[in-house]
Design an enzyme around this catalytic site. Structure first.
Site, PDB file in Angstrom:
ATOM      1  NE  ARG A 116      -1.605  -1.917   3.165  1.00 19.51           N
ATOM      2  CZ  ARG A 116      -1.215  -3.179   2.883  1.00 19.51           C
ATOM      3  NH1 ARG A 116      -1.820  -3.863   1.966  1.00 19.51           N
ATOM      4  NH2 ARG A 116      -0.211  -3.723   3.537  1.00 19.51           N
ATOM      5  CB  THR A 117       3.567   2.501   2.228  1.00 21.23           C
ATOM      6  OG1 THR A 117       2.792   2.290   3.418  1.00 21.23           O
ATOM      7  CG2 THR A 117       4.372   3.782   2.377  1.00 21.23           C
ATOM      8  CE  LYS A 134      26.115  -8.024  -6.769  1.00 21.87           C
ATOM      9  NZ  LYS A 134      26.460  -7.443  -8.092  1.00 21.87           N
ATOM     10  NE  ARG A 166       7.499   0.786   4.889  1.00 21.23           N
ATOM     11  CZ  ARG A 166       6.219   0.414   4.944  1.00 21.23           C
ATOM     12  NH1 ARG A 166       5.858  -0.833   4.675  1.00 21.23           N
ATOM     13  NH2 ARG A 166       5.293   1.299   5.262  1.00 21.23           N
ATOM     14  CG  HIS A 208       4.196   4.452   8.325  1.00 21.44           C
ATOM     15  ND1 HIS A 208       4.397   5.291   7.251  1.00 21.44           N
ATOM     16  CD2 HIS A 208       3.589   3.342   7.822  1.00 21.44           C
ATOM     17  CE1 HIS A 208       3.939   4.715   6.156  1.00 21.44           C
ATOM     18  NE2 HIS A 208       3.450   3.525   6.474  1.00 21.44           N
TER      19      HIS A 208
END
Length: 309
Positions: A59-60, A87, A109, A137
């Site tokens: 959703r975000t 890596k 995020r 958030h």
């Protein structure tokens, strides 16, 4: 255009009340835009925005990408899986390589609390926190509060709002507490004692372990899912017992003898925190939250682009 007091959106706790009000009034205008037949405006056509997600998101990520495209920005999407991060490349090196492609804004995020704040001190770009671990958030809290204001006439003062469920592992809960308290709401947290952080009452919230009593108290109930992926030990005996004590079904709603408004930031574990009848019922504004999320994120992107020199 008025400007935000911050050059980044790292968390609600860094914002002023005037910032939140400005974001809401700007979102009002963009909500009109996304309801038109032609849903785009050229506001950010000279900006390039990178969505950098080190955790899974549906959703975000989609909401930010749609908001960016509605504003006519150029968009690049980065996922940590399959990238050079695996890596051993550092966060700063990863972002600096992306910024070398002349990116103006980064939506990130990350699983570690404080990652967005750290990045803002290291790179020359506007940073928007799309969730950092179990910390904050901010855009979710803004869209939640905006959705509640729509329902209750643009005023949260004195409104009783309960946040119910897994508070301990939730970035949504902390951002909501900061935002709702700033807007004058009364906030109560409800859930098992093991899932409510120690000392969180020092943020000016009430604590309850009784779902039915909390539902009778509140005007709005924001349900959070149990975040099993963040749990390294068992916080309650069984899922069945959690559902019996903290899950909401239509029978409990009928016992209240009053209407309450139901929110959920998603994803919903149907049959756990909410039954399908409740999630899809007349008291739910969950789909309005999704629509409002695009308008709020458009507002944040637009306003932050204006603060960047």
């Amino acid at each position: 255009m008025s400007a935000l007091s911050q050059k980044h959106l790292l968390g609600i706790k860094y914002l002023q009340l005037s910032d939140i009000e400005l974001i809401f009034s700007t979102a009002d205008e963009f909500l009109e835009v996304i309801r038109r037949p032609i849903k785009k405006v050229p506001s950010l056509r000279d900006k390039t925005i990178a969505n950098i997600f080190f955790e899974n998101s549906t959703r975000t990520k989609l909401s930010f990408e749609l908001a960016e495209k509605r504003l006519s920005a150029d968009v690049i999407n980065f996922s940590a899986s399959g990238s050079s991060v695996s890596k051993g490349e550092t966060l700063v090196d990863t972002v600096n390589n992306i910024l070398a492609m002349k990116v103006d804004m980064v939506v990130m995020r990350h699983p570690n609390p404080g990652a967005a704040h750290f990045l803002a001190t290291q790179v020359n770009a506007t940073i928007i926190n799309a969730g950092d671990g179990a910390h904050e958030h901010p855009t979710q809290a803004l869209l939640d509060a905006y959705s509640i204001r729509q329902k209750f006439g643009n005023n949260l003062k004195g409104l009783r709002i309960a946040i119910i469920g897994d508070i301990l592992h939730s970035r949504v809960a902390l951002s909501n507490i900061f935002c709702l308290k700033m807007l004058g709401a009364e906030v109560r947290l409800c859930g098992p004692a093991t899932l409510i952080p120690r000392y969180i009452d020092q943020l000016g919230v009430e604590i309850s372990y009784d779902l039915m009593e909390t539902l009778r108290w509140c005007d709005v109930a924001n349900f959070l899912r149990v975040q099993h992926e963040r749990m390294d030990v068992k916080y309650f005996p069984t899922l069945r017992e959690y559902i019996m004590q903290y899950g909401l079904n239509s029978q409990l709603l009928q016992k209240l003898n009053k209407p309450i408004t139901i929110l959920h930031p998603g994803p919903i574990n149907r049959g756990v925190e909410l039954t399908s009848q409740v999630a899809d019922g007349e008291h739910s504004i969950i789909l309005q939250q999704v629509e409002n999320g695009v308008a709020i994120r458009m507002a944040v992107l637009y306003l932050l682009a204006g603060t960047r020199k």
